[in-house]
Design an enzyme around this catalytic site. Structure first.
Site, PDB file in Angstrom:
ATOM      1  N   ARG A 234      28.466  32.722  54.656  1.00 27.97           N
ATOM      2  CA  ARG A 234      27.124  33.147  54.449  1.00 27.97           C
ATOM      3  C   ARG A 234      26.391  32.335  53.311  1.00 27.97           C
ATOM      4  O   ARG A 234      26.970  32.579  52.001  1.00 27.97           O
ATOM      5  CB  ARG A 234      27.201  34.720  54.223  1.00 27.97           C
ATOM      6  CG  ARG A 234      25.717  35.279  53.887  1.00 27.97           C
ATOM      7  CD  ARG A 234      25.772  36.817  53.787  1.00 27.97           C
ATOM      8  NE  ARG A 234      24.225  37.201  53.356  1.00 27.97           N
ATOM      9  CZ  ARG A 234      23.867  37.655  52.145  1.00 27.97           C
ATOM     10  NH1 ARG A 234      24.806  38.131  51.244  1.00 27.97           N
ATOM     11  NH2 ARG A 234      22.647  38.002  52.040  1.00 27.97           N
TER      12      ARG A 234
ATOM     13  N   HIS B 133      16.711  34.573  50.241  1.00 26.07           N
ATOM     14  CA  HIS B 133      17.745  35.461  49.248  1.00 26.07           C
ATOM     15  C   HIS B 133      16.751  35.049  47.891  1.00 26.07           C
ATOM     16  O   HIS B 133      17.295  34.585  46.908  1.00 26.07           O
ATOM     17  CB  HIS B 133      18.976  34.784  49.098  1.00 26.07           C
ATOM     18  CG  HIS B 133      19.769  35.614  48.455  1.00 26.07           C
ATOM     19  ND1 HIS B 133      21.197  35.965  49.034  1.00 26.07           N
ATOM     20  CD2 HIS B 133      19.948  35.917  47.339  1.00 26.07           C
ATOM     21  CE1 HIS B 133      21.991  36.796  48.295  1.00 26.07           C
ATOM     22  NE2 HIS B 133      21.217  36.694  46.946  1.00 26.07           N
TER      23      HIS B 133
ATOM     24  N   GLU C 180      18.839  42.235  50.457  1.00 23.07           N
ATOM     25  CA  GLU C 180      18.443  43.121  49.700  1.00 23.07           C
ATOM     26  C   GLU C 180      16.852  43.204  49.264  1.00 23.07           C
ATOM     27  O   GLU C 180      16.458  43.230  48.089  1.00 23.07           O
ATOM     28  CB  GLU C 180      19.259  42.868  48.308  1.00 23.07           C
ATOM     29  CG  GLU C 180      20.849  42.948  48.492  1.00 23.07           C
ATOM     30  CD  GLU C 180      21.464  42.806  47.169  1.00 23.07           C
ATOM     31  OE1 GLU C 180      20.806  42.639  45.912  1.00 23.07           O
ATOM     32  OE2 GLU C 180      22.726  42.966  46.916  1.00 23.07           O
TER      33      GLU C 180
ATOM     34  N   ASN D  94      25.459  45.038  51.534  1.00 20.06           N
ATOM     35  CA  ASN D  94      26.217  44.324  50.158  1.00 20.06           C
ATOM     36  C   ASN D  94      26.620  45.729  49.481  1.00 20.06           C
ATOM     37  O   ASN D  94      25.645  46.585  49.261  1.00 20.06           O
ATOM     38  CB  ASN D  94      25.030  43.706  49.431  1.00 20.06           C
ATOM     39  CG  ASN D  94      24.663  42.215  49.987  1.00 20.06           C
ATOM     40  OD1 ASN D  94      25.184  41.980  51.206  1.00 20.06           O
ATOM     41  ND2 ASN D  94      23.638  41.621  49.591  1.00 20.06           N
TER      42      ASN D  94
ATOM     43  N   TYR E  17      28.980  47.194  46.073  1.00 21.38           N
ATOM     44  CA  TYR E  17      29.864  46.891  44.909  1.00 21.38           C
ATOM     45  C   TYR E  17      30.371  47.972  44.303  1.00 21.38           C
ATOM     46  O   TYR E  17      31.419  47.785  43.823  1.00 21.38           O
ATOM     47  CB  TYR E  17      28.875  46.002  44.043  1.00 21.38           C
ATOM     48  CG  TYR E  17      28.370  44.484  44.403  1.00 21.38           C
ATOM     49  CD1 TYR E  17      27.215  44.469  45.292  1.00 21.38           C
ATOM     50  CD2 TYR E  17      29.274  43.468  44.126  1.00 21.38           C
ATOM     51  CE1 TYR E  17      26.985  42.972  45.528  1.00 21.38           C
ATOM     52  CE2 TYR E  17      28.953  42.153  44.392  1.00 21.38           C
ATOM     53  CZ  TYR E  17      27.830  41.898  45.096  1.00 21.38           C
ATOM     54  OH  TYR E  17      27.552  40.741  45.710  1.00 21.38           O
TER      55      TYR E  17
ATOM     56  N   GLU F 158      28.353  41.295  51.483  1.00 24.93           N
ATOM     57  CA  GLU F 158      28.580  40.788  50.118  1.00 24.93           C
ATOM     58  C   GLU F 158      29.705  42.233  49.393  1.00 24.93           C
ATOM     59  O   GLU F 158      29.357  43.242  49.675  1.00 24.93           O
ATOM     60  CB  GLU F 158      27.531  40.778  48.916  1.00 24.93           C
ATOM     61  CG  GLU F 158      26.694  39.594  49.405  1.00 24.93           C
ATOM     62  CD  GLU F 158      25.433  39.598  48.155  1.00 24.93           C
ATOM     63  OE1 GLU F 158      25.520  40.202  47.081  1.00 24.93           O
ATOM     64  OE2 GLU F 158      24.503  38.805  48.516  1.00 24.93           O
TER      65      GLU F 158
HETATM   66  C1  GBH Z   1      23.629  41.056  44.866  1.00 31.73           C
HETATM   67  O1  GBH Z   1      22.797  42.062  44.059  1.00 31.73           O
HETATM   68  C2  GBH Z   1      22.819  39.750  44.945  1.00 31.73           C
HETATM   69  O2  GBH Z   1      22.625  39.637  46.486  1.00 31.73           O
HETATM   70  C3  GBH Z   1      23.622  38.466  44.545  1.00 31.73           C
HETATM   71  O3  GBH Z   1      22.724  37.421  44.765  1.00 31.73           O
HETATM   72  C4  GBH Z   1      23.877  38.574  43.272  1.00 31.73           C
HETATM   73  O4  GBH Z   1      24.577  37.501  42.479  1.00 31.73           O
HETATM   74  C5  GBH Z   1      25.112  39.862  43.337  1.00 31.73           C
HETATM   75  O5  GBH Z   1      24.632  40.886  43.909  1.00 31.73           O
HETATM   76  C6  GBH Z   1      25.813  40.057  42.105  1.00 31.73           C
HETATM   77  O6  GBH Z   1      24.812  40.577  41.329  1.00 31.73           O
HETATM   78  O7  GBH Z   1      21.530  46.178  35.360  1.00 31.73           O
HETATM   79  O8  GBH Z   1      19.161  46.259  35.385  1.00 31.73           O
HETATM   80  O9  GBH Z   1      20.224  44.092  35.496  1.00 31.73           O
HETATM   81  C7  GBH Z   1      23.656  43.285  44.076  1.00 31.73           C
HETATM   82  C8  GBH Z   1      22.680  44.268  43.500  1.00 31.73           C
HETATM   83  C9  GBH Z   1      21.044  43.651  41.938  1.00 31.73           C
HETATM   84  C10 GBH Z   1      23.014  44.891  41.124  1.00 31.73           C
HETATM   85  C11 GBH Z   1      20.609  43.710  40.199  1.00 31.73           C
HETATM   86  C12 GBH Z   1      22.755  44.705  39.798  1.00 31.73           C
HETATM   87  C13 GBH Z   1      21.153  44.507  37.997  1.00 31.73           C
HETATM   88  C14 GBH Z   1      20.313  45.501  37.474  1.00 31.73           C
HETATM   89  N1  GBH Z   1      22.517  43.926  41.923  1.00 31.73           N
HETATM   90  N2  GBH Z   1      21.434  44.821  39.268  1.00 31.73           N
HETATM   91  S1  GBH Z   1      20.325  45.541  35.835  1.00 31.73           S
END
Ligand code: GBH
Length: 482
Positions: A83, A128, A174, A305, A307, A379
């Site tokens: 992807r 993206h 996202e 996605n 996590y 993801e």
């Molecule tokens: C994904 O976002 C993205 O699609 C990808 O590009 C990225 O590299 C990956 O995850 C890892 O982050 O703590 O206020 O800075 C996942 C959603 C969005 C979660 C931004 C963390 C940070 C908020 N992410 N968020 S903050």
């Protein structure tokens, strides 16, 4: 050999796809090469204060020049799918959809051809986060309803040029992050933080309409000949009620409405979730009858996605300084219950707690709410902190990440046994890369990139775990690195 009780590939249905994921701005580099125009991330990262370590994706990990080496390693490890995302401003440098940049088209043609030659199926994301800067500057970016037509033109060009080989398309990655972080808090490009309540909701609205418009183009002009499918990628953390109090249960449900329902309910049910309408009223744009008809069921699969998971409690008095979205949501996000029970150990990022059972609950929630749709986990992964003084071996022995993947992949297998229609799983990320506002301080790769030594690639233990799991040749022979 897998230990007793450990997940194996045989726990997954035949045809289930395992892949890795990346995105253009995070890995390609070559900002000014191949006729590419600037994107909002190029311009955003020019202001060093926007990025924790003052870096940018200008060079990133130079995938633009090393794509063959990267695809070869992927294939050697045994992955069956990749992807990646297409950089809009490589295809249309000014975003306006008239002057196609043949060099950009050639780059993705080469990339896709090479993947296929190596037995890897392409899963292409159209957006993206790297909007052509000109569309932001002259049209208003995601705040303008004109963006819907520009996005459809771009999508059509991609279907026309690559759709003979790409059978799995993702429109937007996202949308939540673009709405909230790009147009609400302003920590992501284009950095809008007006404090007005309207922007995030407008950006969301136009992303949904743009998604639907591109699916519409695909169905009208390409589907019959190309036979592919088109999905939307949403991100959501699992919300576990912080207690069995009715208000906390409702808060957890509301939390998911505000993250996931915001984007999926309009497509499946014709409007934003009731809990959002109730709290946001007219700040939420309205879908006309025509829009409702148009967006309804314009989706072939849901990309998830995922996590992390959090405990969620009701918060009737949110901080007044927060953007309206958070004030209206009225939830408190917790890592611990009042009993002291922690949701899970943390990765390097503050937001990322390791909770394998959460992905099973998240998938089952989606399966139930949206009538058992086709789901891909697009993801899933975790990061460790970059430490320039640490020895390479420390990063290569990523036992915590191996544990993460064993747990989450196992929980996806459980969700399938529960009845969810999950068709594939993509690890984030193939390579250590530019982690947006965090710069290069966080490493999400299953392959280490040595930023100080010519950006050489070194598979971590987690890559070798996947390789054994997938039965790739990389399991016993160390893949070549340069
Ligand atoms: C994904 O976002 C993205 O699609 C990808 O590009 C990225 O590299 C990956 O995850 C890892 O982050 O703590 O206020 O800075 C996942 C959603 C969005 C979660 C931004 C963390 C940070 C908020 N992410 N968020 S903050």
């Amino acid at each position: 050999e897998a230990a007793a009780g450990e997940v194996t590939r045989a726990d997954f249905p035949e045809g289930f796809v395992f892949g890795v994921a990346t995105s253009a701005y995070q890995i390609e580099g070559a900002r000014n090469e191949g006729g590419k125009g600037d994107s909002i991330w190029d311009v955003f990262a020019d202001k060093k204060e926007h990025i924790l370590d003052g870096t940018s994706g200008e060079l990133a990990v130079d995938h633009y020049h090393r794509y063959k080496e990267d695809i070869e390693l992927m294939a050697k490890l045994g992955f069956g799918a990749y992807r990646f995302s297409i950089s809009w401003s490589r295809i249309f440098p000014d975003g306006l959809g008239k002057d196609i940049n043949e060099e950009g088209v050639a780059f993705y043609n080469n990339l896709i051809d090479f993947m296929i030659e190596k037995g890897i199926q392409p899963y292409a994301t159209l957006y993206h986060w790297d909007l052509p800067h000109n569309l932001h500057q002259t049209v208003g970016g995601w705040l303008s309803d004109k963006i819907v037509d520009y996005f459809a033109l771009y999508a059509e060009a991609c279907f026309a040029n690559f759709g003979d080989r790409v059978k799995h398309w993702i429109t937007i990655n996202e949308p939540l992050q673009t709405s909230l972080h790009g147009y609400g808090i302003g920590i992501f490009a284009p950095g809008v933080c007006e404090g007005e309540a309207a922007e995030p909701f407008l950006a969301a609205h136009h992303q949904i309409l743009a998604h639907a418009a591109s699916v519409d183009v695909y169905r009208r002009k390409f589907k019959a000949v190309q036979g592919g499918t088109v999905g939307f990628v949403v991100d959501c953390e699992w919300a576990e009620p912080a207690s069995d109090k009715i208000e906390d249960q409702a808060a957890a449900a509301r939390h998911i409405d505000f993250l996931l329902g915001w984007y999926l309910d309009p497509i499946y049910f014709g409007d934003y979730p009731e809990s959002m309408r109730k709290r946001l009223g007219d700040r939420l744009p309205n879908f006309s009858e025509k829009d409702r008809e148009f967006i309804r069921n314009k989706i072939d699969f849901i990309g998830l996605n995922h996590y992390t998971s959090k405990f969620i409690a009701n918060q009737p008095n949110p901080q007044p300084k927060e953007i309206h979205f958070f004030q209206a949501r009225q939830v408190e996000i917790l890592e611990k219950r009042s009993s002291g029970e922690a949701i899970g150990e943390r990765a390097a990022s503050e937001w990322l707690c390791i909770v394998p059972w959460g992905i099973r609950k998240m998938i089952n929630y989606i399966a139930k709410k949206y009538d058992n749709p086709i789901i891909y986990v697009t993801e899933n992964g975790m990061d460790d902190l970059d430490d320039p003084s640490a020895a390479l071996d420390q990063f290569l022995n990523d036992t915590k990440r191996v544990g993460f993947f064993k747990g989450y992949v196992g929980a996806v297998a459980e969700a399938i046994k529960d009845g969810a229609d999950v068709r594939g799983y993509f690890a984030w990320s193939f390579l250590d890369n530019f982690e947006w506002a965090q710069g290069f301080t966080k490493r999400f790769g299953i392959v280490y990139v040595d930023y100080k030594n010519g950006l050489s690639r070194h598979p971590k233990a987690s890559a070798m775990w996947f390789s054994r799991f997938l039965n790739g040749a990389g399991a016993d022979s160390k893949p070549d690195t340069n």
